[in-house]
Structure formats: C-alpha cells, structure tokens
Write a protein that holds these residues in place. Structure first.
Motif, PDB file in Angstrom:
ATOM      1  N   LEU A   1     -78.495 -17.689 -55.416  1.00 44.42           N
ATOM      2  CA  LEU A   1     -78.657 -16.472 -54.623  1.00 44.42           C
ATOM      3  C   LEU A   1     -77.331 -16.028 -54.027  1.00 44.42           C
ATOM      4  O   LEU A   1     -76.946 -14.863 -54.131  1.00 44.42           O
ATOM      5  CB  LEU A   1     -79.683 -16.705 -53.516  1.00 44.42           C
ATOM      6  CG  LEU A   1     -79.878 -15.552 -52.524  1.00 44.42           C
ATOM      7  CD1 LEU A   1     -80.447 -14.335 -53.229  1.00 44.42           C
ATOM      8  CD2 LEU A   1     -80.791 -15.981 -51.373  1.00 44.42           C
TER       9      LEU A   1
ATOM     10  N   ALA B   1     -85.483  -6.926 -63.122  1.00 49.24           N
ATOM     11  CA  ALA B   1     -86.147  -8.086 -62.511  1.00 49.24           C
ATOM     12  C   ALA B   1     -87.245  -8.626 -63.416  1.00 49.24           C
ATOM     13  O   ALA B   1     -87.370  -9.847 -63.603  1.00 49.24           O
ATOM     14  CB  ALA B   1     -86.705  -7.702 -61.146  1.00 49.24           C
TER      15      ALA B   1
ATOM     16  N   PHE C   1     -85.283 -20.261 -58.682  1.00 51.70           N
ATOM     17  CA  PHE C   1     -84.672 -19.571 -57.545  1.00 51.70           C
ATOM     18  C   PHE C   1     -84.055 -20.597 -56.611  1.00 51.70           C
ATOM     19  O   PHE C   1     -84.776 -21.370 -55.966  1.00 51.70           O
ATOM     20  CB  PHE C   1     -85.712 -18.718 -56.821  1.00 51.70           C
ATOM     21  CG  PHE C   1     -86.333 -17.666 -57.700  1.00 51.70           C
ATOM     22  CD1 PHE C   1     -85.729 -16.432 -57.874  1.00 51.70           C
ATOM     23  CD2 PHE C   1     -87.515 -17.924 -58.380  1.00 51.70           C
ATOM     24  CE1 PHE C   1     -86.288 -15.469 -58.698  1.00 51.70           C
ATOM     25  CE2 PHE C   1     -88.084 -16.969 -59.209  1.00 51.70           C
ATOM     26  CZ  PHE C   1     -87.467 -15.732 -59.373  1.00 51.70           C
TER      27      PHE C   1
ATOM     28  N   ALA D   1     -81.275 -15.595 -60.377  1.00 46.89           N
ATOM     29  CA  ALA D   1     -80.321 -14.738 -59.677  1.00 46.89           C
ATOM     30  C   ALA D   1     -80.349 -13.323 -60.231  1.00 46.89           C
ATOM     31  O   ALA D   1     -80.250 -12.348 -59.477  1.00 46.89           O
ATOM     32  CB  ALA D   1     -78.917 -15.333 -59.795  1.00 46.89           C
ATOM     33  N   PHE D   2     -80.486 -13.191 -61.566  1.00 44.28           N
ATOM     34  CA  PHE D   2     -80.571 -11.856 -62.168  1.00 44.28           C
ATOM     35  C   PHE D   2     -81.786 -11.094 -61.638  1.00 44.28           C
ATOM     36  O   PHE D   2     -81.715  -9.903 -61.353  1.00 44.28           O
ATOM     37  CB  PHE D   2     -80.667 -11.960 -63.685  1.00 44.28           C
ATOM     38  CG  PHE D   2     -79.482 -12.623 -64.340  1.00 44.28           C
ATOM     39  CD1 PHE D   2     -78.218 -12.524 -63.781  1.00 44.28           C
ATOM     40  CD2 PHE D   2     -79.627 -13.332 -65.515  1.00 44.28           C
ATOM     41  CE1 PHE D   2     -77.124 -13.131 -64.376  1.00 44.28           C
ATOM     42  CE2 PHE D   2     -78.547 -13.945 -66.121  1.00 44.28           C
ATOM     43  CZ  PHE D   2     -77.286 -13.849 -65.552  1.00 44.28           C
TER      44      PHE D   2
ATOM     45  N   ALA E   1     -76.513 -13.792 -57.284  1.00 42.05           N
ATOM     46  CA  ALA E   1     -77.389 -12.639 -57.065  1.00 42.05           C
ATOM     47  C   ALA E   1     -76.760 -11.582 -56.171  1.00 42.05           C
ATOM     48  O   ALA E   1     -76.671 -10.397 -56.548  1.00 42.05           O
ATOM     49  CB  ALA E   1     -78.718 -13.107 -56.480  1.00 42.05           C
TER      50      ALA E   1
ATOM     51  N   TYR F   1     -75.222  -7.963 -57.347  1.00 42.56           N
ATOM     52  CA  TYR F   1     -75.753  -6.702 -56.830  1.00 42.56           C
ATOM     53  C   TYR F   1     -74.624  -5.823 -56.289  1.00 42.56           C
ATOM     54  O   TYR F   1     -74.547  -4.619 -56.598  1.00 42.56           O
ATOM     55  CB  TYR F   1     -76.767  -6.982 -55.725  1.00 42.56           C
ATOM     56  CG  TYR F   1     -77.048  -5.812 -54.822  1.00 42.56           C
ATOM     57  CD1 TYR F   1     -77.799  -4.728 -55.259  1.00 42.56           C
ATOM     58  CD2 TYR F   1     -76.539  -5.783 -53.516  1.00 42.56           C
ATOM     59  CE1 TYR F   1     -78.051  -3.644 -54.417  1.00 42.56           C
ATOM     60  CE2 TYR F   1     -76.789  -4.716 -52.681  1.00 42.56           C
ATOM     61  CZ  TYR F   1     -77.540  -3.645 -53.135  1.00 42.56           C
ATOM     62  OH  TYR F   1     -77.774  -2.584 -52.304  1.00 42.56           O
TER      63      TYR F   1
ATOM     64  N   VAL G   1     -83.333 -11.500 -58.753  1.00 43.58           N
ATOM     65  CA  VAL G   1     -83.113 -11.120 -57.357  1.00 43.58           C
ATOM     66  C   VAL G   1     -82.171  -9.918 -57.270  1.00 43.58           C
ATOM     67  O   VAL G   1     -82.401  -8.993 -56.477  1.00 43.58           O
ATOM     68  CB  VAL G   1     -82.550 -12.314 -56.565  1.00 43.58           C
ATOM     69  CG1 VAL G   1     -82.122 -11.875 -55.159  1.00 43.58           C
ATOM     70  CG2 VAL G   1     -83.586 -13.427 -56.464  1.00 43.58           C
ATOM     71  N   ALA G   2     -81.121  -9.904 -58.080  1.00 45.03           N
ATOM     72  CA  ALA G   2     -80.197  -8.773 -58.084  1.00 45.03           C
ATOM     73  C   ALA G   2     -80.918  -7.485 -58.478  1.00 45.03           C
ATOM     74  O   ALA G   2     -80.649  -6.414 -57.924  1.00 45.03           O
ATOM     75  CB  ALA G   2     -79.036  -9.040 -59.038  1.00 45.03           C
TER      76      ALA G   2
ATOM     77  N   GLN H   1     -78.674  -7.722 -65.452  1.00 44.56           N
ATOM     78  CA  GLN H   1     -79.379  -6.482 -65.172  1.00 44.56           C
ATOM     79  C   GLN H   1     -78.769  -5.298 -65.907  1.00 44.56           C
ATOM     80  O   GLN H   1     -77.641  -5.360 -66.413  1.00 44.56           O
ATOM     81  CB  GLN H   1     -79.377  -6.209 -63.672  1.00 44.56           C
ATOM     82  CG  GLN H   1     -78.007  -5.907 -63.093  1.00 44.56           C
ATOM     83  CD  GLN H   1     -78.025  -5.855 -61.581  1.00 44.56           C
ATOM     84  OE1 GLN H   1     -77.485  -6.717 -60.912  1.00 44.56           O
ATOM     85  NE2 GLN H   1     -78.644  -4.826 -61.024  1.00 44.56           N
TER      86      GLN H   1
ATOM     87  N   SER I   1     -85.707 -10.184 -66.825  1.00 46.19           N
ATOM     88  CA  SER I   1     -84.616 -11.166 -66.747  1.00 46.19           C
ATOM     89  C   SER I   1     -84.896 -12.453 -67.528  1.00 46.19           C
ATOM     90  O   SER I   1     -83.944 -13.043 -68.070  1.00 46.19           O
ATOM     91  CB  SER I   1     -84.304 -11.489 -65.284  1.00 46.19           C
ATOM     92  OG  SER I   1     -85.440 -12.027 -64.624  1.00 46.19           O
TER      93      SER I   1
END
Length: 402
Positions: free
Chosen positions: A213, A257, A208, A98-99, A217, A221, A101-102, A266, A260
């Motif tokens: 997500l 990304a 993932f 998730a990190f 994620a 974000y 993807v963010a 992030q 991570s």
C-alpha cells in the motif's frame, strides 16, 4: 450515427494506427520490466499485454462514443517505471493488491466532486504549458537519436518534413510505416522467429499488505494522476475540448481495480499518444474526432489477441527508432501546445514557469524525500511544473483580489 459517408476515414485510421504503434512500441518494454520486477511468469506477462490492450481499446470506444470526443485511454507508463524500480521483492500477489487500491483511489478522486472540479477547471494556459513541457522532452531526443542511428532516423526526419509540406495529415503515419519498413530491411523485426498464437488471460488472487500500500499503491496513484491523467486532460483542452474529468477517473479507476488480477497496472488517460489523435490531422471537425476510437478499439483488439507476438516484435524495435517515431509524431502537438500556452497573456508567466519546470525533467529521485511517510521520489517534472505554475498563479490572483 452515419459512418458510411464519412470522407475522412483515411486520416482517422492513420491517427489511430500512429497512436497504437507509437504508444505500444515505445512503452511495452517498461511494462515487461515492471512485470519482471515482481516475478511475473511469461504467461502473466502476456496476460498483462493482452488484457491492457482490450481494456484500453474498449474504454476508449465507450467513453468517446458516450461523450462524442476523442477520450484516449492508455496504460500508466510512469506507473510501470515506478514498479520496475521499486517492486523488487514485493511479490506478484501483493503488487496486484496495490494495483487494485490505486484504481480505487483514482475512482474516489472522480467521485469527490470538489477535487474533480478543481482538476477540471485548471487554467488553460498552465494546462497547455504542462503538456508542451512533457512533449518537448520527447521531441528533443530526436537529434541525439539521429546521431546515434543515422541510417534509421535521418530518413524518417527527411520524410516527415517533406510530407508536412505536401500532406501534413499523413506525415505521422508515413513516419511509422517507414520506421517499421526500415527495421524490417535491417533485420530488426524477428518475424521468422514468431509462432502465431492467441493470448490467454491469467487470473491471480491479489493480496493486500501495508508494504504494498505504501510502497506501490499510493505512489502509483500520485504518479499516474500527475504524469498521465493531468497531462491527458491538458491534451483534451489543447484540442478545444472540455473533458468529463469525473467520468474518466471513475471509469478507469473502477475497471483497473476490478481487472487487476488479470491485467496488472491501472489504465488512465493517455498523455502522449492522445496528442496524435485529438488534433485537426485526425479530422478537421472536432465534433467528428471521437470516431478515432473505432479503429483504435479494433487495432488494440488485434494487438491483444496477438499479444504474445507483438510483445516480442514491437519490443524488439531499436530504442533510437522508437524515440524518432515518438518525437516526430509529437512535433505538431508540441506546436499546438506552445500556441495554446501563449494565448492567455494574463497567465503567461505562470504558464512559462510550468513549461520550464516540466521540460527540465526535475524530480526528487535519490533524495529520500517523503510526505506523511509516502515516498515522493516517483513524482517527476510534470507534477512539480504544475505545482510551481499554480502556486504563482494563485499568488497573483490572491494579490489581485486585495
């Protein structure tokens, strides 16, 4: 680049020290709580603290040198708080995914020029109002901290305002140094229990999953953009800079990304601690303030190497002491933000609405609200203050165009 003849290195170092100590001490516990929520081991926690420190220092130095302005990078404190409250049962590997993807989403925001341009050209009065609203919530906590722990906080308040009358640029570092000294005198810094050792990074493969997500994620974000990046850019504008929005978002997003698996959450633009490094107390010449990135990098490299020690020492500071250091350190930036908010009289009503909503601490927590299936609960007052102010600003300009 001439560094040897610089006359203001004392104030530059003082601003960097204040930014690192206040930023690290006031939020490291939230980072550790986030790690606990997803089942991180002690080694993984140290890896987070060390890796994030190296990245924050390195990216700050690179971006500041490249653009010749103080572009301060920090970890996502609201993102860590989000993870600490919603990450239970998610699993460490899924959270790492998730990190990543963010971070990708942040980079895409920088790559999509219309979106980055919209962020870059946010009305200056509204940006300053959002910043002032965020800072006010911290400064208002100082009186309560003084009542709760007078032996620790009252001496800081007296020293701070006395120093502002004599040497304003040294008021914040004096508060930081005095706070640490008081903590040591009262036996609140467990130096005798520390074993000096260098931190090591751990690398774990991310997973993932759809749950991570939607559960981490995307909310991460959103909350990072609303509560860190946008106020961070507002800090820069309040200091008289035009920040390179796209480059900052792409750089922090891509690095977040890629790293991570070792550093967890992030990195992003600093919102609170950046206020300590971007004003005239750092250097009277705005074109020279970027040099604060040099000691900032050095200090965070040291913190990263000694992460195992700093996690415990700085994390052991009493809550009231941290609140006092942060609140007093942000007194000057708050005044600057309020002045900048009032400059544009045509935007004053929109700016005031932004300031009031942001300072109110309004959030959608506990309502179960969602947008397209994504929980809005993590998005707090800074985002809604911006929405309210921009909405009023847009209606006024639409009416004026007719």
């Amino acid at each position: 680049m001439s560094l040897g003849g610089e006359k203001h290195w004392a104030s530059i170092w003082a601003s960097a020290i204040a930014s690192v100590v206040v930023g690290y001490a006031s939020t490291i516990l939230i980072i550790m709580q986030a790690a606990d929520a997803i089942g991180a081991s002690d080694a993984q926690k140290i890896s987070w603290a060390a890796g994030l420190s190296f990245i924050m220092g390195g990216l700050t130095l690179w971006l500041s040198w490249r653009h010749k302005m103080p572009l301060i990078i920090a970890w996502s404190t609201p993102g860590a708080a989000l993870l600490a409250t919603t990450g239970h049962g998610m699993g460490y590997a899924a959270a790492l995914g998730a990190f990543a993807v963010a971070g990708v989403l942040a980079a895409l925001t920088g790559l999509i020029k219309p979106l980055a341009r919209a962020i870059e050209h946010m009305p200056s009065g509204i940006a300053a109002a959002m910043l002032a609203g965020v800072l006010l919530t911290y400064v208002l906590k100082v009186p309560a901290a003084a009542i709760s722990s007078p032996q620790l906080v009252v001496p800081l308040i007296v020293a701070f305002f006395a120093m502002r009358l004599w040497k304003p640029m040294y008021a914040v570092p004096m508060v930081v140094a005095l706070g640490l000294a008081l903590a040591a005198v009262f036996g609140l810094l467990p130096f005798d229990q520390q074993q000096v050792e260098f931190a090591r990074l751990t690398f774990d493969a991310p997973e993932f999953t759809a749950a991570a997500l939607t559960g981490i994620a995307i909310p991460l974000y959103l909350v990072t953009m609303a509560s860190q990046n946008l106020p961070g850019f507002a800090v820069m504008r309040a200091g008289g800079y035009q920040p390179p929005v796209a480059d900052c978002l792409i750089s922090t997003g891509v690095v977040s990304a890629l790293m991570s698996p070792a550093v967890g959450p992030q990195v992003n633009m600093a919102a609170i601690t950046a206020s300590l490094a971007t004003g005239p107390d750092t250097h009277p010449d705005p074109a020279q303030r970027w040099k604060v990135a040099i000691p900032y990098f050095i200090l965070y490299a040291i913190v990263g190497l000694a992460a195992a020690v700093f996690v415990k020492v700085l994390g052991s500071l009493p809550h009231d002491l941290v609140i006092a250091i942060a609140g007093l350190g942000l007194f000057g930036p708050l005044m600057n933000g309020l002045v900048a908010m009032m400059k544009e009289t045509k935007e004053l009503d929109s700016a005031l609405v932004t300031f009031l909503v942001t300072a109110s601490g309004f959030t959608l927590a506990h309502t179960g609200a969602s947008l397209f299936g994504v929980s809005l609960e993590p998005i707090g007052a800074a985002f809604w203050g911006l929405v309210a102010g921009m909405l009023l600003w847009g209606i006024k300009h639409l009416k004026g165009a007719r």
